[in-house]
Design an enzyme around this catalytic site. Sequence first.
Site, short mmCIF file in Angstrom:
data_model
loop_
_atom_site.label_atom_id
_atom_site.label_comp_id
_atom_site.label_asym_id
_atom_site.label_seq_id
_atom_site.Cartn_x
_atom_site.Cartn_y
_atom_site.Cartn_z
N GLU A 440 -7.59 -6.01 -3.45
CA GLU A 440 -8.19 -6.65 -2.26
C GLU A 440 -8.91 -7.93 -2.64
OE1 GLU A 440 -6.66 -5.30 0.70
OE2 GLU A 440 -8.22 -6.79 0.96
C1 LIG Z 1 -3.09 -0.34 -7.82
C2 LIG Z 1 -2.95 -1.64 -7.11
C3 LIG Z 1 -2.74 -1.64 -5.73
C4 LIG Z 1 -2.59 -2.85 -5.05
N1 LIG Z 1 -2.28 -2.85 -3.71
C5 LIG Z 1 -1.92 -4.01 -3.10
C6 LIG Z 1 -1.39 -4.02 -1.76
O1 LIG Z 1 -1.31 -2.98 -1.09
N2 LIG Z 1 -0.96 -5.21 -1.26
C7 LIG Z 1 -1.02 -6.38 -1.96
O2 LIG Z 1 -0.60 -7.40 -1.46
N3 LIG Z 1 -1.54 -6.40 -3.23
C8 LIG Z 1 -1.98 -5.26 -3.81
N4 LIG Z 1 -2.47 -5.27 -5.09
C9 LIG Z 1 -2.58 -6.55 -5.78
C10 LIG Z 1 -4.03 -6.99 -5.99
O3 LIG Z 1 -4.62 -7.35 -4.77
C11 LIG Z 1 -4.00 -8.14 -7.02
O4 LIG Z 1 -3.67 -7.55 -8.27
C12 LIG Z 1 -5.31 -8.89 -7.11
O5 LIG Z 1 -5.56 -9.57 -5.91
C13 LIG Z 1 -5.33 -9.89 -8.27
O6 LIG Z 1 -4.15 -10.62 -8.37
P1 LIG Z 1 -3.39 -10.70 -9.77
O7 LIG Z 1 -3.24 -9.31 -10.27
O8 LIG Z 1 -2.16 -11.50 -9.61
O9 LIG Z 1 -4.40 -11.43 -10.75
P2 LIG Z 1 -4.54 -13.04 -10.92
O10 LIG Z 1 -4.62 -13.70 -9.61
O11 LIG Z 1 -3.52 -13.51 -11.88
O12 LIG Z 1 -5.97 -13.14 -11.60
C14 LIG Z 1 -6.20 -12.89 -12.99
C15 LIG Z 1 -7.67 -13.17 -13.30
O13 LIG Z 1 -7.98 -14.55 -13.04
C16 LIG Z 1 -9.03 -14.66 -12.12
N5 LIG Z 1 -8.77 -15.78 -11.20
C17 LIG Z 1 -7.60 -16.10 -10.61
N6 LIG Z 1 -7.75 -17.21 -9.85
C18 LIG Z 1 -9.04 -17.58 -9.93
C19 LIG Z 1 -9.82 -18.62 -9.35
N7 LIG Z 1 -9.30 -19.49 -8.50
N8 LIG Z 1 -11.12 -18.68 -9.68
C20 LIG Z 1 -11.68 -17.79 -10.51
N9 LIG Z 1 -11.00 -16.78 -11.10
C21 LIG Z 1 -9.69 -16.67 -10.80
C22 LIG Z 1 -9.06 -13.33 -11.36
O14 LIG Z 1 -10.35 -13.02 -10.84
C23 LIG Z 1 -8.63 -12.35 -12.44
O15 LIG Z 1 -9.73 -11.97 -13.22
C24 LIG Z 1 -2.68 -4.07 -5.77
C25 LIG Z 1 -2.93 -4.06 -7.14
C26 LIG Z 1 -3.05 -2.87 -7.81
C27 LIG Z 1 -3.26 -2.90 -9.30
#
Ligand SMILES: Cc1cc2nc3c(=O)[nH]c(=O)nc-3n(C[C@H](O)[C@H](O)[C@H](O)COP(=O)(O)OP(=O)(O)OC[C@H]3O[C@@H](n4cnc5c(N)ncnc54)[C@H](O)[C@@H]3O)c2cc1C
Length: 587
Positions: A440
């Site tokens: 989220e």
């Molecule tokens: C079990 C599980 C269930 C999920 N369910 C859903 C779902 O139902 N629907 C859905 O759409 N998604 C879902 N997700 C996805 C989840 O919302 C994302 O994993 C999350 O939003 C982070 O995106 P990412 O994993 O690509 O990390 P990234 O965006 O690659 O981020 C990696 C790191 O960089 C940091 N970062 C990235 N950009 C910035 C910035 N601009 N400024 C500062 N820091 C930054 C982040 O805080 C993080 O620490 C789920 C994930 C999991 C693991």
Amino acid sequence: MPTYTAPTDELDFVLFDVFDAESLWASLPAFRGVNRELVRAILEAAANLAEQEFFPLNQIGDAEGSRWIDGEVRTPPGFRDAYEAFTGGGWLGIAGEKQYGGQGMPKMLTVAWEEMFYAANTGLFLYTSLTAGACILLAAHASDELKRLCLPKLYEGRWSATMDLTEPQAGSDLGIITTKAEPRGDGIYAITGSKIFITSGEHDLTENILHLVLAKLPDAPAGSRGISLFLVPKFLINDDGTLGERNAVTSASLEKKMGIRGSATSAMRYEGATGLLIGEENRGLAAMFTMMNYERLSIGIQGLGIAEVAYQNARDYARERLQGRAPTGPELEGSPADPIIVHPDVRRMLLAQKAYNEGCRAFAVYVGSQLDLARHGDDDARRQAADRVALLTPVAKAFLSDRGFENAVLAQQVLGGHGYIRESGLEQYVRDARIAQIYEGTNGIQAMDLIERKVIRDGGRACHEFCAEMRADLSGAKGATKEAAVEAIALLESVTALLVKKSKNDPALAGASAVDYMDLFGHVVLAWLWLKMVDAAKKRGADAGRSGDKRKTAEFYFAKLLPKVDALARSIRAGSKPVMGLSPERF
Ligand SMILES: Cc1cc2nc3c(=O)[nH]c(=O)nc-3n(C[C@H](O)[C@H](O)[C@H](O)COP(=O)(O)OP(=O)(O)OC[C@H]3O[C@@H](n4cnc5c(N)ncnc54)[C@H](O)[C@@H]3O)c2cc1C
């Protein structure tokens, strides 16, 4: 084996004694007739369902997990019956639109019972909580025809819903999604692409699954201004509401996860799937935020629920486990040792959990009250409450889920080595609580949302108004704790003013301070809420036990937890240089 007792009395106390929900509801025509007696009965029914149906499946769900078999997903044994007990009781439609079969109850109430189900079985409850968010989105943005076709089935739990945002290359940055939507005429689009990590993307609990998918039109503007929102049903929906052909949307695989293993997390594939536009083209992200804001509060409550069940088990263990002697000498004569709850360090761990959990519960209910006012209040109340919801939603998500994980770890620590062993159940709570800090929108992204969009963008106005309200609300309080709370509010205002001023010339300042600022903000809000709780418990009079407990727990909060704000303010004042000094290749 862990145990769980839903905190019904505490929730009743927060709703009615701390926030006087009955007067609030009486002032809103939408909720006339909702009273304490009715709500007490609803809370007791929820507690019964959570304790008797959801909780016994929590460890089974973790051990068995959801299974993927050729594109179909089998949920853990027992989940289907518990899901049917939940949906059969009408819980999904409890806050829903009356004209589509919902019961139109206050959000403040759903906030209260959600905690119980997350505590009892987060993996199972997730199959329902996204549906509840999708209902709010559809009620706000879908055509009347779609509402008529979908909302009753969603409220009944015969259909469920998902939120499909994340792609392999696009998580926090949704502006770079590549899922395509080709117009086919008549408001129908062909959706092609892949999503990952989709909660409840495929499962065997419902007849149909409605995917709310973000995608881009061929001529869409670049970035987040070019995102549209589509409803992509697993089975197409005929005009009479019956189910038609299977749509070209499938689960490609299930993720193997650290926790919430009962919840099925799918990679999804769309191969020219039929999608219906929701809202306007290229304005999909704004519509999706209706659901995301609901889900963000819900995920904060997930952290709270898990922290509460973990705390209850740590407390019970600490009363029984015999090790060492009390610092003042043996307390349990005739026994080889005293229960570990006599040790100051164990008490420190338990009190930190208790103080944060009770404070966070009041926080969640307060945000619920603002959501009700933002929807049903008069014009002024609506504007003010909408501001408050916008400001506090990222804090509720991140502060509550951070405390959720930390408290689960503290609870595990109280059990020593036994907390590391599966049977205790505590290690599952640690694993399950962790995800709430990540999905989220990560808590880092929540902190950025708070500082950049909710505070700096309006020059600190909404934050200042909230601080003024907290201060005014404390005018009747007295003593050292009141002074500490007033000082903490002043500190929040002073770092806010500093950040608003200095961020103009320092583009890295907001990012470098965001998480500290979020943490400081949350601690200050809890100071205000703790004084409100002490005051409410005193007024309740008859319950002298609760009044003493609240006062002593508040004393712990003010003496041992609130002082963290001084260190956080110092760190914020140190600016961005210490964070940005080292060049990327020197890490
Ligand atoms: C079990 C599980 C269930 C999920 N369910 C859903 C779902 O139902 N629907 C859905 O759409 N998604 C879902 N997700 C996805 C989840 O919302 C994302 O994993 C999350 O939003 C982070 O995106 P990412 O994993 O690509 O990390 P990234 O965006 O690659 O981020 C990696 C790191 O960089 C940091 N970062 C990235 N950009 C910035 C910035 N601009 N400024 C500062 N820091 C930054 C982040 O805080 C993080 O620490 C789920 C994930 C999991 C693991």
